[in-house]
Write a protein that holds these residues in place. Sequence first.
Motif, PDB file in Angstrom:
ATOM      1  N   PRO A  28       0.950  -0.939   0.310  1.00 57.73           N
ATOM      2  CA  PRO A  28      -0.183   0.135   0.229  1.00 57.73           C
ATOM      3  C   PRO A  28       1.063   1.186  -0.126  1.00 57.73           C
ATOM      4  CG  PRO A  28      -0.788  -1.749   1.701  1.00 57.73           C
ATOM      5  CD  PRO A  28       0.197  -2.041   0.875  1.00 57.73           C
ATOM      6  N   ALA A  29       1.976   1.425   0.354  1.00 55.26           N
ATOM      7  CA  ALA A  29       2.769   2.570   1.067  1.00 55.26           C
ATOM      8  C   ALA A  29       3.792   3.088  -1.164  1.00 55.26           C
ATOM      9  CB  ALA A  29       4.089   1.957   1.306  1.00 55.26           C
ATOM     10  N   ASN A  30       3.164   1.872  -1.817  1.00 56.90           N
ATOM     11  CA  ASN A  30       3.884   2.283  -3.382  1.00 56.90           C
ATOM     12  C   ASN A  30       2.141   3.122  -3.966  1.00 56.90           C
ATOM     13  OD1 ASN A  30       6.130   1.587  -3.296  1.00 56.90           O
ATOM     14  ND2 ASN A  30       5.573  -0.691  -3.632  1.00 56.90           N
ATOM     15  N   LEU A  31       1.528   2.995  -3.545  1.00 59.61           N
ATOM     16  CA  LEU A  31      -0.611   2.791  -4.015  1.00 59.61           C
ATOM     17  C   LEU A  31      -0.054   4.598  -4.579  1.00 59.61           C
ATOM     18  CD1 LEU A  31      -2.420   1.185  -2.221  1.00 59.61           C
ATOM     19  CD2 LEU A  31      -2.048   0.967  -4.128  1.00 59.61           C
ATOM     20  N   PRO A  32       0.562   5.764  -4.121  1.00 59.70           N
ATOM     21  CA  PRO A  32       1.194   7.309  -4.285  1.00 59.70           C
ATOM     22  C   PRO A  32       1.279   7.911  -5.306  1.00 59.70           C
ATOM     23  CG  PRO A  32       1.462   7.356  -2.031  1.00 59.70           C
ATOM     24  CD  PRO A  32       1.213   5.478  -2.787  1.00 59.70           C
ATOM     25  N   GLU A  43      -1.656   6.407   4.304  1.00 59.54           N
ATOM     26  CA  GLU A  43      -0.617   6.516   5.748  1.00 59.54           C
ATOM     27  C   GLU A  43      -1.510   5.584   6.437  1.00 59.54           C
ATOM     28  OE1 GLU A  43      -1.303   9.793   8.531  1.00 59.54           O
ATOM     29  OE2 GLU A  43      -2.516  10.451   7.676  1.00 59.54           O
ATOM     30  N   ARG A  44      -0.836   4.910   7.329  1.00 61.36           N
ATOM     31  CA  ARG A  44      -1.062   3.456   8.383  1.00 61.36           C
ATOM     32  C   ARG A  44      -1.831   3.777   9.317  1.00 61.36           C
ATOM     33  NH1 ARG A  44      -2.040  -1.212   7.726  1.00 61.36           N
ATOM     34  NH2 ARG A  44      -1.409  -3.044   9.169  1.00 61.36           N
ATOM     35  N   ILE A  45      -3.034   4.301   9.577  1.00 63.39           N
ATOM     36  CA  ILE A  45      -3.687   4.581  10.898  1.00 63.39           C
ATOM     37  C   ILE A  45      -4.647   3.160  11.973  1.00 63.39           C
ATOM     38  CG2 ILE A  45      -5.301   6.514  11.997  1.00 63.39           C
ATOM     39  CD1 ILE A  45      -4.793   8.149   8.603  1.00 63.39           C
ATOM     40  N   ASP A  46      -4.459   3.425  12.919  1.00 62.78           N
ATOM     41  CA  ASP A  46      -5.105   2.308  13.863  1.00 62.78           C
ATOM     42  C   ASP A  46      -4.964   0.769  12.604  1.00 62.78           C
ATOM     43  OD1 ASP A  46      -5.427   4.384  15.583  1.00 62.78           O
ATOM     44  OD2 ASP A  46      -6.977   5.066  15.137  1.00 62.78           O
ATOM     45  N   GLY A  47      -4.005   0.948  12.294  1.00 65.13           N
ATOM     46  CA  GLY A  47      -3.866  -1.188  11.687  1.00 65.13           C
ATOM     47  C   GLY A  47      -4.139  -0.937  10.125  1.00 65.13           C
ATOM     48  N   ARG A  48      -5.144   0.093   9.499  1.00 56.00           N
ATOM     49  CA  ARG A  48      -5.785   0.169   8.805  1.00 56.00           C
ATOM     50  C   ARG A  48      -5.086   0.616   7.231  1.00 56.00           C
ATOM     51  NH1 ARG A  48     -11.283   1.612   9.174  1.00 56.00           N
ATOM     52  NH2 ARG A  48     -10.439   3.383  10.108  1.00 56.00           N
ATOM     53  N   PRO A  55     -11.499  13.312  -5.259  1.00 51.52           N
ATOM     54  CA  PRO A  55     -12.898  13.183  -5.406  1.00 51.52           C
ATOM     55  C   PRO A  55     -14.167  12.003  -4.511  1.00 51.52           C
ATOM     56  CG  PRO A  55     -11.642  11.380  -6.897  1.00 51.52           C
ATOM     57  CD  PRO A  55     -11.101  12.414  -5.524  1.00 51.52           C
ATOM     58  N   MET A  56     -12.950  11.763  -3.346  1.00 54.72           N
ATOM     59  CA  MET A  56     -13.800  10.984  -2.751  1.00 54.72           C
ATOM     60  C   MET A  56     -13.545  11.542  -0.957  1.00 54.72           C
ATOM     61  SD  MET A  56     -13.518   6.996  -4.534  1.00 54.72           S
ATOM     62  CE  MET A  56     -11.725   7.299  -4.792  1.00 54.72           C
ATOM     63  N   GLY A  57     -12.975  11.604  -0.957  1.00 51.50           N
ATOM     64  CA  GLY A  57     -12.231  11.831   0.659  1.00 51.50           C
ATOM     65  C   GLY A  57     -11.471  10.644   0.736  1.00 51.50           C
ATOM     66  N   ARG A  58     -11.545  10.518   2.343  1.00 51.41           N
ATOM     67  CA  ARG A  58     -10.587   9.442   2.752  1.00 51.41           C
ATOM     68  C   ARG A  58     -11.835   8.534   2.579  1.00 51.41           C
ATOM     69  NH1 ARG A  58      -7.846  11.361   8.102  1.00 51.41           N
ATOM     70  NH2 ARG A  58      -6.058  10.086   7.557  1.00 51.41           N
ATOM     71  N   VAL A  59     -10.550   6.996   2.098  1.00 53.25           N
ATOM     72  CA  VAL A  59     -11.138   5.537   1.942  1.00 53.25           C
ATOM     73  C   VAL A  59     -10.117   5.202   2.115  1.00 53.25           C
ATOM     74  CG1 VAL A  59     -12.032   6.302  -0.058  1.00 53.25           C
ATOM     75  CG2 VAL A  59      -9.730   5.722   0.101  1.00 53.25           C
ATOM     76  N   VAL A  60     -10.632   3.597   2.667  1.00 57.12           N
ATOM     77  CA  VAL A  60     -10.054   2.986   3.269  1.00 57.12           C
ATOM     78  C   VAL A  60      -9.832   1.208   2.360  1.00 57.12           C
ATOM     79  CG1 VAL A  60      -9.120   0.806   5.069  1.00 57.12           C
ATOM     80  CG2 VAL A  60     -10.573   3.243   5.565  1.00 57.12           C
TER      81      VAL A  60
END
Length: 139
Positions: A28-32, A43-48, A55-60
């Motif tokens: 996931p760190a390579n996605l950007p 970024e990794r937040i609380d294990g996610r 366009p979508m906002g914050r997505v998990v």
Amino acid sequence: MDTTGVSRHLGIHIDRSVTDVYACARDPANLPAWALGLGGSIERIDGRWVAESAPMGRVVVTFVAANDLGVLDHDVTLPSGETVRSPLRVIADGAGSEVVFTLRRRPGTTDTEFQRDADMVLADLRRLKNLLETTTDRR
């Protein structure tokens, strides 16, 4: 018109091994660096893994468990709580790989919107190809 079940399989050949492509795309760190459809940061937040998508906002973003089959299916949970499942595969193609994304048409999506989504996915796949073919050790 009912568009339920309408899908497009979008693929690209990458001159790197399945192992290299899978390792890079699965992190996931390579996605950007290649999946701009998911946003420009993650970024990794609380294990996610949480991506900031304009366009979508914050997505998990949640990938299936690591596997030896090249399966990179992932769920994108939108701010509304809706989850969109995105099938993604890395398949051996000679000495290289083919990456195939299955774009599913969501209910209410117009032909123009569906084409725009397909164009965005293809642009992401081209960025992944460029990333992997222009670096010597990208995992």
